[in-house]
Design a protein around this motif. Structure first.
Motif, PDB file in Angstrom:
ATOM      1  N   ARG A 132      24.382  43.757  -5.870  1.00  0.00           N
ATOM      2  CA  ARG A 132      23.348  42.826  -5.468  1.00  0.00           C
ATOM      3  C   ARG A 132      22.049  43.112  -6.218  1.00  0.00           C
ATOM      4  NH1 ARG A 132      24.263  39.313  -1.807  1.00  0.00           N
ATOM      5  NH2 ARG A 132      22.021  38.938  -1.542  1.00  0.00           N
ATOM      6  N   ASP A 133      21.139  42.148  -6.161  1.00  0.00           N
ATOM      7  CA  ASP A 133      19.845  42.247  -6.843  1.00  0.00           C
ATOM      8  C   ASP A 133      20.024  42.487  -8.336  1.00  0.00           C
ATOM      9  OD1 ASP A 133      18.391  41.871  -4.463  1.00  0.00           O
ATOM     10  OD2 ASP A 133      18.592  43.989  -3.956  1.00  0.00           O
ATOM     11  N   ALA A 134      21.005  41.807  -8.912  1.00  0.00           N
ATOM     12  CA  ALA A 134      21.282  41.925 -10.344  1.00  0.00           C
ATOM     13  C   ALA A 134      20.329  41.040 -11.141  1.00  0.00           C
ATOM     14  CB  ALA A 134      22.721  41.518 -10.640  1.00  0.00           C
ATOM     15  N   PRO A 135      19.933  41.470 -12.341  1.00  0.00           N
ATOM     16  CA  PRO A 135      19.194  40.566 -13.223  1.00  0.00           C
ATOM     17  C   PRO A 135      20.045  39.348 -13.556  1.00  0.00           C
ATOM     18  CG  PRO A 135      19.925  42.509 -14.410  1.00  0.00           C
ATOM     19  CD  PRO A 135      20.210  42.762 -12.969  1.00  0.00           C
ATOM     20  N   ILE A 136      19.392  38.262 -13.915  1.00  0.00           N
ATOM     21  CA  ILE A 136      20.082  36.981 -14.138  1.00  0.00           C
ATOM     22  C   ILE A 136      19.844  36.517 -15.568  1.00  0.00           C
ATOM     23  CG2 ILE A 136      20.268  34.576 -13.398  1.00  0.00           C
ATOM     24  CD1 ILE A 136      18.935  35.523 -10.730  1.00  0.00           C
ATOM     25  N   LEU A 137      20.921  36.130 -16.242  1.00  0.00           N
ATOM     26  CA  LEU A 137      20.831  35.472 -17.542  1.00  0.00           C
ATOM     27  C   LEU A 137      21.316  34.045 -17.370  1.00  0.00           C
ATOM     28  CD1 LEU A 137      20.274  35.698 -20.613  1.00  0.00           C
ATOM     29  CD2 LEU A 137      22.713  36.199 -20.891  1.00  0.00           C
ATOM     30  N   LEU A 138      20.389  33.103 -17.462  1.00  0.00           N
ATOM     31  CA  LEU A 138      20.727  31.683 -17.391  1.00  0.00           C
ATOM     32  C   LEU A 138      20.998  31.194 -18.808  1.00  0.00           C
ATOM     33  CD1 LEU A 138      19.142  28.987 -15.201  1.00  0.00           C
ATOM     34  CD2 LEU A 138      19.205  28.592 -17.661  1.00  0.00           C
ATOM     35  N   PHE A 139      22.113  30.491 -19.000  1.00  0.00           N
ATOM     36  CA  PHE A 139      22.514  30.034 -20.332  1.00  0.00           C
ATOM     37  C   PHE A 139      22.587  28.512 -20.363  1.00  0.00           C
ATOM     38  CE2 PHE A 139      25.625  28.641 -23.445  1.00  0.00           C
ATOM     39  CZ  PHE A 139      25.184  29.301 -24.583  1.00  0.00           C
ATOM     40  N   ILE A 140      21.990  27.924 -21.429  1.00  0.00           N
ATOM     41  CA  ILE A 140      21.972  26.471 -21.626  1.00  0.00           C
ATOM     42  C   ILE A 140      22.749  26.153 -22.903  1.00  0.00           C
ATOM     43  CG2 ILE A 140      20.546  24.418 -21.771  1.00  0.00           C
ATOM     44  CD1 ILE A 140      18.197  26.097 -20.695  1.00  0.00           C
ATOM     45  N   HIS A 141      23.795  25.371 -22.774  1.00  0.00           N
ATOM     46  CA  HIS A 141      24.671  25.103 -23.925  1.00  0.00           C
ATOM     47  C   HIS A 141      24.045  24.125 -24.917  1.00  0.00           C
ATOM     48  CE1 HIS A 141      26.029  20.948 -23.049  1.00  0.00           C
ATOM     49  NE2 HIS A 141      25.976  21.278 -21.767  1.00  0.00           N
ATOM     50  N   GLY A 142      24.620  24.104 -26.117  1.00  0.00           N
ATOM     51  CA  GLY A 142      24.206  23.167 -27.157  1.00  0.00           C
ATOM     52  C   GLY A 142      25.130  21.963 -27.213  1.00  0.00           C
ATOM     53  N   ALA A 145      14.289  26.442 -11.981  1.00  0.00           N
ATOM     54  CA  ALA A 145      13.598  26.508 -10.696  1.00  0.00           C
ATOM     55  C   ALA A 145      14.589  26.749  -9.556  1.00  0.00           C
ATOM     56  CB  ALA A 145      12.815  25.218 -10.456  1.00  0.00           C
ATOM     57  N   TRP A 146      15.732  26.041  -9.592  1.00  0.00           N
ATOM     58  CA  TRP A 146      16.760  26.240  -8.555  1.00  0.00           C
ATOM     59  C   TRP A 146      17.270  27.674  -8.576  1.00  0.00           C
ATOM     60  CZ3 TRP A 146      21.584  28.075  -7.983  1.00  0.00           C
ATOM     61  CH2 TRP A 146      22.280  27.752  -6.810  1.00  0.00           C
ATOM     62  N   THR A 147      17.532  28.202  -9.750  1.00  0.00           N
ATOM     63  CA  THR A 147      18.059  29.559  -9.867  1.00  0.00           C
ATOM     64  C   THR A 147      17.067  30.572  -9.314  1.00  0.00           C
ATOM     65  OG1 THR A 147      19.381  28.926 -11.795  1.00  0.00           O
ATOM     66  CG2 THR A 147      18.950  31.275 -11.493  1.00  0.00           C
ATOM     67  N   PHE A 148      15.800  30.400  -9.628  1.00  0.00           N
ATOM     68  CA  PHE A 148      14.777  31.306  -9.090  1.00  0.00           C
ATOM     69  C   PHE A 148      14.745  31.245  -7.559  1.00  0.00           C
ATOM     70  CE2 PHE A 148      10.466  32.146  -7.588  1.00  0.00           C
ATOM     71  CZ  PHE A 148      10.228  33.397  -8.143  1.00  0.00           C
ATOM     72  N   ARG A 149      14.757  30.045  -7.022  1.00  0.00           N
ATOM     73  CA  ARG A 149      14.638  29.887  -5.567  1.00  0.00           C
ATOM     74  C   ARG A 149      15.880  30.382  -4.823  1.00  0.00           C
ATOM     75  NH1 ARG A 149      12.018  24.218  -6.768  1.00  0.00           N
ATOM     76  NH2 ARG A 149       9.820  24.610  -6.293  1.00  0.00           N
ATOM     77  N   HIS A 150      17.059  30.236  -5.432  1.00  0.00           N
ATOM     78  CA  HIS A 150      18.314  30.530  -4.733  1.00  0.00           C
ATOM     79  C   HIS A 150      18.959  31.842  -5.180  1.00  0.00           C
ATOM     80  CE1 HIS A 150      18.709  26.633  -2.628  1.00  0.00           C
ATOM     81  NE2 HIS A 150      17.994  26.191  -3.637  1.00  0.00           N
ATOM     82  N   ALA A 151      18.304  32.590  -6.044  1.00  0.00           N
ATOM     83  CA  ALA A 151      18.897  33.829  -6.552  1.00  0.00           C
ATOM     84  C   ALA A 151      19.422  34.749  -5.450  1.00  0.00           C
ATOM     85  CB  ALA A 151      17.898  34.560  -7.443  1.00  0.00           C
ATOM     86  N   PRO A 152      18.682  34.976  -4.369  1.00  0.00           N
ATOM     87  CA  PRO A 152      19.201  35.878  -3.324  1.00  0.00           C
ATOM     88  C   PRO A 152      20.509  35.394  -2.701  1.00  0.00           C
ATOM     89  CG  PRO A 152      16.838  35.552  -3.071  1.00  0.00           C
ATOM     90  CD  PRO A 152      17.302  34.551  -4.081  1.00  0.00           C
ATOM     91  N   PRO A 179      15.476  37.345  -8.360  1.00  0.00           N
ATOM     92  CA  PRO A 179      14.607  36.326  -8.956  1.00  0.00           C
ATOM     93  C   PRO A 179      13.477  36.920  -9.789  1.00  0.00           C
ATOM     94  CG  PRO A 179      14.168  36.524  -6.614  1.00  0.00           C
ATOM     95  CD  PRO A 179      15.390  37.350  -6.888  1.00  0.00           C
ATOM     96  N   ARG A 180      13.195  38.201  -9.610  1.00  0.00           N
ATOM     97  CA  ARG A 180      12.124  38.848 -10.373  1.00  0.00           C
ATOM     98  C   ARG A 180      12.583  39.213 -11.779  1.00  0.00           C
ATOM     99  NH1 ARG A 180      11.436  43.612  -6.235  1.00  0.00           N
ATOM    100  NH2 ARG A 180      13.690  43.422  -6.571  1.00  0.00           N
ATOM    101  N   ARG A 181      13.891  39.057 -12.051  1.00  0.00           N
ATOM    102  CA  ARG A 181      14.441  39.396 -13.368  1.00  0.00           C
ATOM    103  C   ARG A 181      15.332  38.251 -13.858  1.00  0.00           C
ATOM    104  NH1 ARG A 181      17.219  45.109 -13.097  1.00  0.00           N
ATOM    105  NH2 ARG A 181      17.878  44.429 -11.019  1.00  0.00           N
TER     106      ARG A 181
END
Length: 297
Positions: free
Chosen positions: A70-80, A130-137, A143-145
């Motif tokens: 839990r409390d893992a850093p998050i890498l959000l990826f956006i495809h091309g 924004a959704w990922t930040f708000r719902h990370a927990p 959300p801090r990473r």
């Protein structure tokens, strides 16, 4: 000689040679099969939550590959896909490197041109952040990473996310994105309107002005930005990356260029799957993490 269309390029054929990425390799289907097959494997091997809505429209959904802790850093990826093709499902494979190393990966889907405009795709990318930040927990993320990454058109979308006034527009802290990674990004949309892609992406003066990171005033941020591009890519992709890196740094921001000699537009992204790669190690340095021992999974 007639007037140039863009920089020193006078004809569509000259610009197509630079920006038609499928023609830049002998057989694009080799890479398409890799994305599809490895992504199926990732969804089979890794824990995942698929097609989670982040917005009101049908295409606004994302796939979450949570790390074990839990409390893992998050890498959000956006495809091309030049804003006109592909989906999140071809890029589950990017989770192969980060997830076993303790990083949760979120792969974003978005609507495509010409059904929507690039303006709307940028809005959707920001909404996903924004959704990922708000719902990370809710999925064990911290959300801090939160870090944002993207490939090709996803590199442009990543830059637009880093240049967002999160407090003013979303009521969120301005530093919610802690860093960015662009792989083979496009930062000036102007040349695309003179290529074979134009009938589908329908770029006009306003879209160029609003959505070209190279043409926008970059806000000052403490978030580092890592840029990489394949050494075998067209000269324009290499120039666009170097020009925007300079623009980013001249705005007072921290940026780094990672060369990838011998790689092209499609395999420049493979390093996210492989913990032995320079790209993987550079990404984890930027995230201020210590990678585990080398190994693919």
């Amino acid at each position: 000689m007639g007037a140039a269309l863009y920089r020193a390029f006078g004809t569509q054929a000259e610009l197509d040679e630079q920006y038609d990425v499928e023609r830049s390799v002998p057989d694009f289907t080799v890479y398409a099969r890799h994305y599809t097959d490895e992504s199926k494997l990732a969804r089979h091997r890794l824990a995942c939550r698929l097609d989670v809505p982040y917005g009101p429209t049908r295409e606004e959904h994302l796939d979450i590959f949570p790390a074990a802790q839990r409390d893992a850093p998050i890498l959000l990826f956006i495809h091309g896909g030049y804003w006109r093709m592909l989906s999140s499902k071809e890029f589950s494979c990017v989770a192969f490197g980060p997830v076993p190393a303790g990083v949760t990966v979120v792969v974003v889907n978005y609507a495509l041109c010409p059904a929507v405009s690039i303006d709307e795709i940028v809005r959707q990318a920001r909404a996903a952040v924004a959704w990922t930040f708000r719902h990370a927990p809710d999925f064990g993320g911290d959300p801090r990473r939160l870090f944002v990454s993207g490939h090709s058109a996803g590199g442009q979308l990543t830059a637009m996310c880093l240049n967002t006034e999160w407090d003013r527009d979303y009521g969120l802290p301005d530093d919610i994105v802690k860093g960015g990674l662009s792989i083979s990004g496009v930062f000036d949309l102007q040349p695309i309107r003179y290529t074979l892609m134009q009938p589908l992406v329908q770029i006009d003066d306003g879209i160029v002005a609003r959505n070209s990171p190279q043409r926008l005033r970059q806000r000052k941020t403490r978030s580092p930005f890592l840029f990489t591009v394949g050494g075998d890519e067209a000269a324009e992709f290499q120039r666009q990356t170097k020009d925007f890196l300079e623009h980013w740094q001249m705005s007072g921001n921290e940026g780094e260029l990672l060369p990838q000699p011998g790689l092209n537009h499609f395999d420049a992204i493979y390093g996210l799957e492989d913990r032995r790669s320079d790209l993987w190690r550079a990404l984890f340095r930027m995230m201020d993490l210590r990678p585990p021992a080398p190994g693919r999974n």
